[in-house]
Design a protein around this motif. Structure first.
Motif, PDB file in Angstrom:
ATOM      1  N   ALA A 125       0.952  -1.229   0.117  1.00 36.89           N
ATOM      2  CA  ALA A 125      -0.406   0.033  -0.440  1.00 36.89           C
ATOM      3  C   ALA A 125       0.657   1.290   0.072  1.00 36.89           C
ATOM      4  N   CYS A 126       0.465   2.658  -0.161  1.00 38.83           N
ATOM      5  CA  CYS A 126       1.092   3.517  -0.184  1.00 38.83           C
ATOM      6  C   CYS A 126       0.629   4.581   1.234  1.00 38.83           C
ATOM      7  N   GLY A 127       1.827   5.353   1.719  1.00 36.50           N
ATOM      8  CA  GLY A 127       0.360   6.615   3.047  1.00 36.50           C
ATOM      9  C   GLY A 127       0.559   6.170   4.648  1.00 36.50           C
ATOM     10  N   THR A 128      -1.190   6.681   4.289  1.00 36.12           N
ATOM     11  CA  THR A 128      -1.557   5.663   5.125  1.00 36.12           C
ATOM     12  C   THR A 128      -2.092   4.847   5.230  1.00 36.12           C
ATOM     13  N   SER A 129      -2.700   4.264   4.205  1.00 35.53           N
ATOM     14  CA  SER A 129      -3.144   2.439   4.526  1.00 35.53           C
ATOM     15  C   SER A 129      -1.910   1.874   4.324  1.00 35.53           C
ATOM     16  N   TRP A 130      -0.353   2.418   4.082  1.00 35.02           N
ATOM     17  CA  TRP A 130       0.597   1.242   4.073  1.00 35.02           C
ATOM     18  C   TRP A 130       0.545   1.321   5.773  1.00 35.02           C
TER      19      TRP A 130
ATOM     20  N   PHE B  45      -3.827  -5.245  -1.063  1.00 35.17           N
ATOM     21  CA  PHE B  45      -3.389  -4.158  -1.448  1.00 35.17           C
ATOM     22  C   PHE B  45      -4.424  -3.584  -0.574  1.00 35.17           C
ATOM     23  N   ILE B  46      -4.052  -2.536  -0.048  1.00 32.09           N
ATOM     24  CA  ILE B  46      -5.305  -1.660   0.546  1.00 32.09           C
ATOM     25  C   ILE B  46      -4.792  -0.029   0.245  1.00 32.09           C
ATOM     26  N   SER B  47      -6.016   0.196  -0.209  1.00 32.20           N
ATOM     27  CA  SER B  47      -6.309   1.387  -1.002  1.00 32.20           C
ATOM     28  C   SER B  47      -7.286   1.911  -0.405  1.00 32.20           C
ATOM     29  N   GLN B  48      -7.106   3.832  -0.046  1.00 33.63           N
ATOM     30  CA  GLN B  48      -9.121   3.873  -0.064  1.00 33.63           C
ATOM     31  C   GLN B  48      -9.430   4.287  -1.405  1.00 33.63           C
ATOM     32  N   SER B  49      -8.672   4.961  -1.615  1.00 31.28           N
ATOM     33  CA  SER B  49      -9.153   5.247  -3.394  1.00 31.28           C
ATOM     34  C   SER B  49      -9.514   3.955  -4.330  1.00 31.28           C
ATOM     35  N   GLY B  50      -8.702   3.222  -4.280  1.00 35.76           N
ATOM     36  CA  GLY B  50      -8.347   2.338  -4.635  1.00 35.76           C
ATOM     37  C   GLY B  50      -8.247   2.340  -6.158  1.00 35.76           C
ATOM     38  N   GLU B  51      -7.681   4.035  -6.687  1.00 34.23           N
ATOM     39  CA  GLU B  51      -6.820   4.240  -7.665  1.00 34.23           C
ATOM     40  C   GLU B  51      -5.473   4.737  -8.046  1.00 34.23           C
ATOM     41  N   THR B  52      -4.827   4.040  -6.996  1.00 34.82           N
ATOM     42  CA  THR B  52      -4.057   4.549  -6.174  1.00 34.82           C
ATOM     43  C   THR B  52      -2.303   3.365  -7.423  1.00 34.82           C
ATOM     44  N   ALA B  53      -1.872   4.586  -8.355  1.00 30.19           N
ATOM     45  CA  ALA B  53      -1.290   4.420  -9.395  1.00 30.19           C
ATOM     46  C   ALA B  53      -0.600   3.783  -8.596  1.00 30.19           C
TER      47      ALA B  53
ATOM     48  N   GLY C  95     -11.719  14.809   2.640  1.00 31.69           N
ATOM     49  CA  GLY C  95     -10.271  15.724   3.075  1.00 31.69           C
ATOM     50  C   GLY C  95      -9.662  15.000   3.123  1.00 31.69           C
ATOM     51  N   VAL C  96      -9.014  15.562   2.431  1.00 35.37           N
ATOM     52  CA  VAL C  96      -7.680  14.665   1.866  1.00 35.37           C
ATOM     53  C   VAL C  96      -6.156  13.766   2.826  1.00 35.37           C
ATOM     54  N   ALA C  97      -6.601  14.819   4.093  1.00 36.03           N
ATOM     55  CA  ALA C  97      -5.785  13.610   4.842  1.00 36.03           C
ATOM     56  C   ALA C  97      -6.790  12.058   4.993  1.00 36.03           C
ATOM     57  N   SER C  98      -6.212  11.152   5.117  1.00 31.24           N
ATOM     58  CA  SER C  98      -7.116  10.318   6.116  1.00 31.24           C
ATOM     59  C   SER C  98      -7.471  10.170   6.563  1.00 31.24           C
ATOM     60  N   THR C  99      -8.880  10.180   7.726  1.00 33.25           N
ATOM     61  CA  THR C  99      -8.996   9.424   8.446  1.00 33.25           C
ATOM     62  C   THR C  99      -9.645   8.707   9.021  1.00 33.25           C
TER      63      THR C  99
ATOM     64  N   ALA D 195       2.808  10.808  13.133  1.00 32.05           N
ATOM     65  CA  ALA D 195       3.112  12.222  12.129  1.00 32.05           C
ATOM     66  C   ALA D 195       2.941  12.654  10.897  1.00 32.05           C
ATOM     67  N   LEU D 196       2.520  11.540  10.437  1.00 32.45           N
ATOM     68  CA  LEU D 196       2.541  11.803   9.211  1.00 32.45           C
ATOM     69  C   LEU D 196       1.076  12.797   8.770  1.00 32.45           C
ATOM     70  N   LYS D 197       0.262  12.583   9.860  1.00 32.65           N
ATOM     71  CA  LYS D 197      -1.046  13.074   9.800  1.00 32.65           C
ATOM     72  C   LYS D 197      -0.612  14.745   9.790  1.00 32.65           C
ATOM     73  N   LEU D 198      -0.178  14.980  11.007  1.00 27.67           N
ATOM     74  CA  LEU D 198       0.425  16.660  11.552  1.00 27.67           C
ATOM     75  C   LEU D 198       0.595  17.548  10.343  1.00 27.67           C
ATOM     76  N   LYS D 199       2.177  16.537  10.223  1.00 29.30           N
ATOM     77  CA  LYS D 199       3.507  17.333   8.930  1.00 29.30           C
ATOM     78  C   LYS D 199       2.177  17.648   7.563  1.00 29.30           C
ATOM     79  N   GLU D 200       0.859  16.424   6.831  1.00 27.78           N
ATOM     80  CA  GLU D 200       1.037  16.915   5.866  1.00 27.78           C
ATOM     81  C   GLU D 200      -0.712  18.143   6.043  1.00 27.78           C
ATOM     82  N   ILE D 201      -1.556  18.080   6.952  1.00 26.41           N
ATOM     83  CA  ILE D 201      -2.125  19.387   7.228  1.00 26.41           C
ATOM     84  C   ILE D 201      -0.974  20.415   7.342  1.00 26.41           C
TER      85      ILE D 201
ATOM     86  N   SER E 200      -5.915  11.338  -4.506  1.00 22.49           N
ATOM     87  CA  SER E 200      -6.000  10.216  -5.099  1.00 22.49           C
ATOM     88  C   SER E 200      -5.034   9.923  -5.926  1.00 22.49           C
ATOM     89  N   VAL E 201      -3.787   9.378  -5.470  1.00 17.23           N
ATOM     90  CA  VAL E 201      -2.095   9.660  -6.309  1.00 17.23           C
ATOM     91  C   VAL E 201      -2.769   8.971  -7.919  1.00 17.23           C
ATOM     92  N   THR E 202      -2.897   9.610  -8.441  1.00 15.69           N
ATOM     93  CA  THR E 202      -3.244   8.560 -10.211  1.00 15.69           C
ATOM     94  C   THR E 202      -2.208   8.725 -11.029  1.00 15.69           C
TER      95      THR E 202
END
Ligand code: F6R
Length: 610
Positions: free
Chosen positions: A302-307, A348-356, A400-404, A485-491, A606-608
């Motif tokens: 996965a990527c990011g929060t899903s990772w 494979f974990i993905s919120q959007s299901g579209e992460t390239a 919201g862009v930050a996944s919660t 840490a990711l939540k804080l830095k991204e927003i 959604s990082v396509t």
């Protein structure tokens, strides 16, 4: 990432396009534009900045047309400005193209077209594609064919929509790697890169697959493969309602989504826990359960929060089901020639299901013969459809862009998968029942944590001017530290790092002084005493200590500068609770800094693209 909308019918498309773009703005938003065609008039309007800037301008000009396409851009080739914004045109300015993705061989195509006399005014790969389509349209004298033939020369990823003044009764769309959906109406049809842009108009959709191209008129659609094979596409019903994608009275989508977590976690568990038997039931994995339970190894990618969710999954499955688990960034997995055996299962974990990256890793794993399963939020998304089987997390639309709420729903589903596998392997009936009972209590415990919102808001005030943060946790809570840490830095754009608490002494401890806030995730678990020692180490160096602790923990009060007390649960489920205060802390710090938490700079939902 970029958003695409389009309309063809009898109504004025302009408000439909603007409304659709607003619903897609969360995907990417450095510029926006529309291209409309009516009788003999074709107009392009595009602006740097938010959709509201485009909106003000098109409404002032009172534009109207029955055919149009619109785009929100997240820059890949060329800086965000008016010239690079979409739609792009051919040199004759009678063909409009919007594009999501990257044309990898655009330089070669550009040189070939330049030799044929084409001129280029932007730095984008999309303008190259517009002229390539123009070239083939002129040769084939048919827009659909022009697009189809042109795409045979293209390498890369795309979701595109094309309209032309020469054939003002159609939209041509195509997909490879980037999502594209047709919305089917009555005497009118829509296109979009995301069903969220369609749900106000229709619930009947057709998903395009990779290498497919479709012709849409106001009365219908037809599709072929890019290689020119006829296709019979089926219309599907979507169940998301327009209400689900509003802010519901909250200042931001992010806060609404944090607050929704008792419900979203409940939804992810609904009907999937059988208390009497002490097991979980996942319809999407039916027929595959034994094969997964007998896997030699499970890989989660996965990527990011899903990772981060995947890392928690590793701890869960290894401890309870006793199956070796490896977690890998999808972006690394796809290019690493990983060793995959036929008896491996890969989630494979993905919120959007579209992460390239995740989609590409999935395709790579499939080629290598492993059992490929998806854990997705968006129903009908590319990863969900490309998986052999899988589980939807049912968190509802996350804007919201930050996944919660997707994170906590992913953790819930990973816990369900753990119970399923563990009970097939080594977990007793009694232990299964205990765990199922405890899972049932989680939504109410989340609701209790959310009542601390005001307290956490107050705490946030003290840290608005911090420039660095450390987040420390052990075991199941090390990934929670990473996520906090990711939540804080991204927003909030505050530099923050997550570490396993015991690693602090191997380097990060050098950073600690009176200006360093350190957030400890320290529930009452097997490593609690060890974490208390780590807290002492930070205090001894004058660091500011914030601790997420359990209600019954008395020791921590004397050690910490600030304590947030939350209900306890079993270690496997603790991350679902422990992350909630961290989401709220990041949210309130960012709001107090006056930042746009729903649309943080440089990020897209959604990082396509790669
Ligand atoms: C963080 C965040 C991203 C996503 C990542 C993967 O808040 O939203 O890190 O988690 O881009 O996205 P999905 O889960 O859609 O594959």
């Amino acid at each position: 990432m970029c958003g695409i909308v389009g309309y063809i019918g009898n109504n004025n498309c302009v408000p439909i396009l603007i409304e659709g773009l607003k619903r897609l703005e969360y995907r990417g938003y450095d510029s926006a534009g529309i291209g409309i065609i009516d009788k003999n008039v074709s107009i392009i309007e595009k602006y740097k900045g938010k959709v509201s800037i485009l909106e003000d301008n098109v409404y002032k000009k009172k534009l109207s047309a029955t055919l149009g396409i619109g785009h929100t851009r997240w820059a890949t080739h060329g800086e965000p400005n008016k010239i690079n914004a979409h739609p792009h045109q051919n040199n004759d300015k009678d063909l409009f193209l919007i594009h999501n993705g990257i044309i990898e061989n655009y330089q070669i195509l550009k040189e070939l077209l330049a030799k044929k006399g084409y001129k280029f005014y932007s730095q984008t790969d999309t303008e190259v594609l517009a002229n390539l389509i123009d070239f083939h349209f002129k040769k084939t004298k048919d827009l659909f064919e022009g697009v189809r033939v042109a795409l045979n020369e293209v390498e890369g990823a795309y979701g595109i929509a094309v309209i032309s003044k020469k054939e003002p009764d159609k939209i041509v769309v195509a997909k490879k790697g980037s999502p594209l959906v047709i919305g089917v109406g009555r005497n009118e049809n829509y296109i979009a890169s995301d069903v969220n842009a369609l749900i106000a108009h229709t619930s009947r959709v057709v998903y395009l697959e990779d290498d497919e191209v479709a012709l849409i008129t106001k009365d219908g659609f037809k599709a072929r493969t890019i290689a020119n094979h006829k296709l019979d596409k089926t219309i599907e019903e979507i169940t998301v309602s327009a209400d689900e994608i509003t802010k519901g009275g909250y200042q931001h989508y992010m806060l609404k989504e944090i607050m929704e977590q008792p419900e979203s976690v409940r939804n992810s568990l609904r009907g999937r826990l059988l208390e009497k038997e002490g097991i979980s039931k996942l319809g999407g994995l039916q027929g595959f359960e034994d094969r997964i339970a007998q896997s030699d190894r499970i890989i989660i990618s996965a990527c990011g929060t899903s990772w981060h969710a995947a890392l928690v999954g590793e701890y869960m499955i290894e401890e309870y089901a006793g199956i070796p688990v490896e977690v890998e960034y999808a972006s690394e997995f796809r290019y690493r020639n990983p060793i995959i055996n036929p008896n491996d299962t890969i989630f494979f974990i993905s919120q959007s299901g579209e992460t390239a990256d995740t989609l590409a890793a999935l395709k790579e794993a499939k080629k290598k013969g492993a059992l490929v399963l998806g854990i997705c939020n968006v129903v009908g998304s590319s990863i969900a459809r490309a998986s052999e089987a899988g589980v939807y997390i049912h968190a509802g639309p996350e804007i919201g862009v930050a996944s919660t709420k997707a994170f906590t729903a992913q953790l819930s589903v990973l816990a369900l998968i753990t119970i399923l596998l563990a009970r097939k392997r080594r977990m007793s009936h009694m232990d299964g029942r205990k765990l199922v009972k405890e899972m049932d209590l989680i939504p109410d415990k989340i609701a209790k944590i959310l009542t601390l919102n005001k307290k956490i808001e107050k705490l946030a005030e003290k840290f608005v001017n911090a420039t660095n943060f450390l987040y420390l946790g052990r075991g199941y809570n090390f990934p929670v530290a990473l996520e906090g840490a990711l939540k804080l830095k991204e927003i909030s754009y505050i530099h923050a790092e997550g570490y396993p608490a015991a690693e602090m002494k191997h380097g990060p401890i050098a950073l600690i002084d009176e200006n360093m806030p350190v957030v400890f995730i320290a529930p009452l678990d097997a490593v609690h005493e060890k974490v208390l020692s780590n807290i002492q180490e930070v205090k001894a160096r004058k660091g500011k200590v914030i601790v997420i602790a359990n209600e019954l923990d008395k020791k921590v009060d004397k050690m910490a500068d600030h304590v947030i007390k939350i209900p306890s649960t079993c270690p496997l489920l603790a991350p679902i609770l422990n992350v909630i205060p961290l989401q709220l802390l990041a949210y309130h710090i960012a709001v107090k800094k006056g930042l746009n938490v729903d649309q943080p700079r440089n990020l897209a939902k959604s990082v396509t693209v790669e």
